[in-house]
Scaffold this motif. Sequence first.
Motif, PDB file in Angstrom:
ATOM      1  N   GLN A   1      13.627   6.136   7.687  1.00  9.51           N
ATOM      2  CA  GLN A   1      13.411   5.343   6.480  1.00  9.51           C
ATOM      3  C   GLN A   1      11.951   4.912   6.395  1.00  9.51           C
ATOM      4  N   VAL A   2      11.506   4.662   5.169  1.00  5.13           N
ATOM      5  CA  VAL A   2      10.130   4.235   4.893  1.00  5.13           C
ATOM      6  C   VAL A   2      10.208   2.867   4.218  1.00  5.13           C
ATOM      7  N   PRO A   3       9.512   1.850   4.729  1.00  4.67           N
ATOM      8  CA  PRO A   3       9.643   0.496   4.174  1.00  4.67           C
ATOM      9  C   PRO A   3       8.907   0.315   2.841  1.00  4.67           C
ATOM     10  N   VAL A   4       9.328   1.099   1.859  1.00  6.27           N
ATOM     11  CA  VAL A   4       8.773   1.048   0.504  1.00  6.27           C
ATOM     12  C   VAL A   4       9.954   1.107  -0.461  1.00  6.27           C
ATOM     13  N   LEU A   5       9.943   0.257  -1.473  1.00  7.54           N
ATOM     14  CA  LEU A   5      10.992   0.255  -2.483  1.00  7.54           C
ATOM     15  C   LEU A   5      10.340   0.132  -3.859  1.00  7.54           C
ATOM     16  N   LEU A   6      10.377   1.204  -4.621  1.00  8.35           N
ATOM     17  CA  LEU A   6       9.720   1.251  -5.924  1.00  8.35           C
ATOM     18  C   LEU A   6      10.715   1.670  -6.996  1.00  8.35           C
ATOM     19  N   PRO A   7      10.536   1.177  -8.225  1.00  7.39           N
ATOM     20  CA  PRO A   7      11.402   1.622  -9.319  1.00  7.39           C
ATOM     21  C   PRO A   7      11.116   3.073  -9.676  1.00  7.39           C
ATOM     22  N   GLY A   8      12.113   3.733 -10.234  1.00  3.15           N
ATOM     23  CA  GLY A   8      11.949   5.128 -10.610  1.00  3.15           C
ATOM     24  C   GLY A   8      10.815   5.356 -11.585  1.00  3.15           C
ATOM     25  N   GLU A   9      10.528   4.376 -12.424  1.00  2.18           N
ATOM     26  CA  GLU A   9       9.461   4.530 -13.416  1.00  2.18           C
ATOM     27  C   GLU A   9       8.075   4.578 -12.777  1.00  2.18           C
TER      28      GLU A   9
ATOM     29  N   GLU B   1       1.145  12.204 -10.005  1.00  2.00           N
ATOM     30  CA  GLU B   1       0.851  12.013  -8.588  1.00  2.00           C
ATOM     31  C   GLU B   1       1.063  10.547  -8.220  1.00  2.00           C
ATOM     32  N   PRO B   2       1.417  10.272  -6.965  1.00  2.20           N
ATOM     33  CA  PRO B   2       1.547  11.194  -5.833  1.00  2.20           C
ATOM     34  C   PRO B   2       2.928  11.824  -5.685  1.00  2.20           C
ATOM     35  N   ALA B   3       3.908  11.397  -6.522  1.00  2.00           N
ATOM     36  CA  ALA B   3       5.253  11.951  -6.370  1.00  2.00           C
ATOM     37  C   ALA B   3       5.267  13.449  -6.627  1.00  2.00           C
ATOM     38  N   ARG B   4       4.434  13.923  -7.555  1.00  2.00           N
ATOM     39  CA  ARG B   4       4.422  15.354  -7.858  1.00  2.00           C
ATOM     40  C   ARG B   4       4.123  16.182  -6.611  1.00  2.00           C
ATOM     41  N   SER B   5       3.108  15.793  -5.861  1.00  2.00           N
ATOM     42  CA  SER B   5       2.742  16.554  -4.664  1.00  2.00           C
ATOM     43  C   SER B   5       3.737  16.336  -3.525  1.00  2.00           C
ATOM     44  N   LEU B   6       4.208  15.105  -3.360  1.00  2.00           N
ATOM     45  CA  LEU B   6       5.164  14.828  -2.288  1.00  2.00           C
ATOM     46  C   LEU B   6       6.431  15.648  -2.470  1.00  2.00           C
ATOM     47  N   TYR B   7       6.974  15.616  -3.676  1.00  2.00           N
ATOM     48  CA  TYR B   7       8.184  16.386  -3.925  1.00  2.00           C
ATOM     49  C   TYR B   7       7.891  17.876  -4.011  1.00  2.00           C
TER      50      TYR B   7
ATOM     51  N   ALA C   1       0.718   6.724   0.612  1.00  2.00           N
ATOM     52  CA  ALA C   1       0.512   6.833  -0.837  1.00  2.00           C
ATOM     53  C   ALA C   1       1.088   5.649  -1.603  1.00  2.00           C
ATOM     54  N   ARG C   2       1.606   4.638  -0.917  1.00  2.00           N
ATOM     55  CA  ARG C   2       2.378   3.581  -1.592  1.00  2.00           C
ATOM     56  C   ARG C   2       1.587   2.857  -2.674  1.00  2.00           C
ATOM     57  N   HIS C   3       0.293   2.674  -2.490  1.00  4.59           N
ATOM     58  CA  HIS C   3      -0.508   1.979  -3.497  1.00  4.59           C
ATOM     59  C   HIS C   3      -0.880   2.878  -4.674  1.00  4.59           C
ATOM     60  N   ASP C   4      -0.643   4.181  -4.540  1.00  2.58           N
ATOM     61  CA  ASP C   4      -1.072   5.123  -5.569  1.00  2.58           C
ATOM     62  C   ASP C   4      -0.013   5.350  -6.642  1.00  2.58           C
ATOM     63  N   PHE C   5       1.204   4.887  -6.395  1.00  6.69           N
ATOM     64  CA  PHE C   5       2.266   5.070  -7.387  1.00  6.69           C
ATOM     65  C   PHE C   5       2.004   4.161  -8.587  1.00  6.69           C
ATOM     66  N   THR C   6       2.055   4.735  -9.757  1.00  6.61           N
ATOM     67  CA  THR C   6       1.826   3.977 -10.991  1.00  6.61           C
ATOM     68  C   THR C   6       2.934   4.289 -11.991  1.00  6.61           C
TER      69      THR C   6
ATOM     70  N   ARG D   1      13.154  -6.917   5.494  1.00  4.23           N
ATOM     71  CA  ARG D   1      11.718  -7.190   5.413  1.00  4.23           C
ATOM     72  C   ARG D   1      11.061  -6.973   6.767  1.00  4.23           C
ATOM     73  N   PRO D   2       9.752  -6.604   6.797  1.00  5.74           N
ATOM     74  CA  PRO D   2       8.861  -6.447   5.659  1.00  5.74           C
ATOM     75  C   PRO D   2       9.144  -5.169   4.872  1.00  5.74           C
ATOM     76  N   LEU D   3       8.797  -5.233   3.581  1.00  6.03           N
ATOM     77  CA  LEU D   3       9.079  -4.138   2.662  1.00  6.03           C
ATOM     78  C   LEU D   3       8.062  -4.187   1.526  1.00  6.03           C
ATOM     79  N   TYR D   4       7.359  -3.098   1.297  1.00  4.88           N
ATOM     80  CA  TYR D   4       6.414  -3.017   0.181  1.00  4.88           C
ATOM     81  C   TYR D   4       7.203  -2.752  -1.099  1.00  4.88           C
ATOM     82  N   PRO D   5       6.893  -3.439  -2.229  1.00  5.08           N
ATOM     83  CA  PRO D   5       5.750  -4.309  -2.503  1.00  5.08           C
ATOM     84  C   PRO D   5       6.020  -5.788  -2.268  1.00  5.08           C
ATOM     85  N   PHE D   6       7.175  -6.147  -1.715  1.00  2.00           N
ATOM     86  CA  PHE D   6       7.472  -7.554  -1.461  1.00  2.00           C
ATOM     87  C   PHE D   6       6.526  -8.118  -0.401  1.00  2.00           C
TER      88      PHE D   6
END
Length: 489
Positions: free
Chosen positions: A190-198, A205-211, A268-273, A469-474
């Motif tokens: 598991q990766v301690p990152v939780l982001l909405p699908g949007e 990017e970065p989801a395009r390259s990761l996937y 790449a967690r900070h690069d997701f927009t 926790r800890p969990l990004y972006p919390f």
Amino acid sequence: MTTRRLRVAIGGMAIESSEFCPHRSTYEDFRVTRGADLLARYTWTSPDDPMAPQVEWVPLVHAVALPGGPVVRETFERIRDELTDRIRDAAPLDGLVFDIHGAMSVVGLTDAEAELTAAVREATGPETLISAAMDLHGNVSYDFARHLDLLTAHRLAPHEDAWETRERAARKLVERLAGGAGRPHRAWVQVPVLLPGEKTSTRLEPARSLYGSLAGIEAMDGICDAALWVGYAWADEERCRAAVVVTGDDARLALDQAGSLARRYWEARHDFTFVGPTGQADACIARAVASTARPFLISDSGDNPTAGGAGDLGYMLERLLANEDLAAGRATALHPGIHDPAAVETCFAAGVGAEVSLAVGGHVSAGTGEHAKPCPLTGRVVSLQTLDGVRAAAVRHGGVTAVLTERRKPFHTRADFGEIDPAAYDLVVVKIGYLEPELYDMAADWLLALTPGGVDQDLLRLGHRHVARPLYPFDDEGFTDPEMVPVLL
């Protein structure tokens, strides 16, 4: 290698459940399929498919529902029990294609998919290989994944490859069974990152390259499949976070690739927009009215029923009516999909052309905040129709036309609108997050409105209390080097 026909069953239970949505999903919300109808869901069960000479497909039961609030316990147990009873009745089975989502929440449970999968494994016994097909917005806990032999997920968001994912799960399973390869190794982390699908669409990017890298990992000698889940942001459970599973016969390579993919996701967690430009409701409406792009689409993202929202909020309707140009009819807007059965009943009783005064929305979400109060709407009924078995009434005030529905219903394709032409309006405000392909192609321009609701994009204001926790972006400051060591399941 086996020379007899393999007995491979198909079944599952799929729903995405927001724990911040007051709606409760019951048995009536599920479309339940059995027998020949279940086999007909999939193209690869056809007698003409290359797998046909090798496989006897055994339909069990499959239940799928529009995303919504948590499933009531009685409904979960009813579907679970039917699935496991049918597994036992169908024994012996060589394999099972387990068609699920991965983000189901059930009232009183903390890891519904783990509970379901443990029951399925108990019913099949240890020798049956289970191959799960999942949504990339699912959650993959250790307790869940350890009961599975193969597990894969969508590689596109929007999920244009949903049926391809199910087919991949089936073909990988049959390949292993027919070839006598047996149970593969599964490297899980598991990766301690939780982001909405949007924020994790594969359009950007970065989801395009990761996937995009998953197929290359899968093609390596000794690897069977590589999967990456972003997790489901609107549940509040320890399992809610990103996850990686790499499956193969080379255990060391699977572990290495899982660790590398997890590390790249973390870095790449900070690069997701957000997948599109965003704004608050009034600003989005003002920009859309001022634009010359037509039709201009706005996502009412916080009340998106296909992410788990109640779909009953009149908040965006209120904001549209508050815009002077729209209220006066100098610009036009269409806002479909507000769930309000009482308002629909009133409109059908009044008839097309009648003037009605309504209090729209909030019948499910009442009491959850100022945004959930009903929106007063006085206008003329301009359309009454039935869409996919759901009665819908359109009411127009000034330049604003609201489409009210008796049940929760998404508007994703041109056909969903029925006799109403969305392209005839200046603005179209849809209860959705990122635009599905037909809407995306329809839009001359669009904005993602950061609206309140059960699937609010602002995770920090929702009030998660149970995520680990800890969990990004919390958590972010000082949280730079999490321990992410893949393990073999």
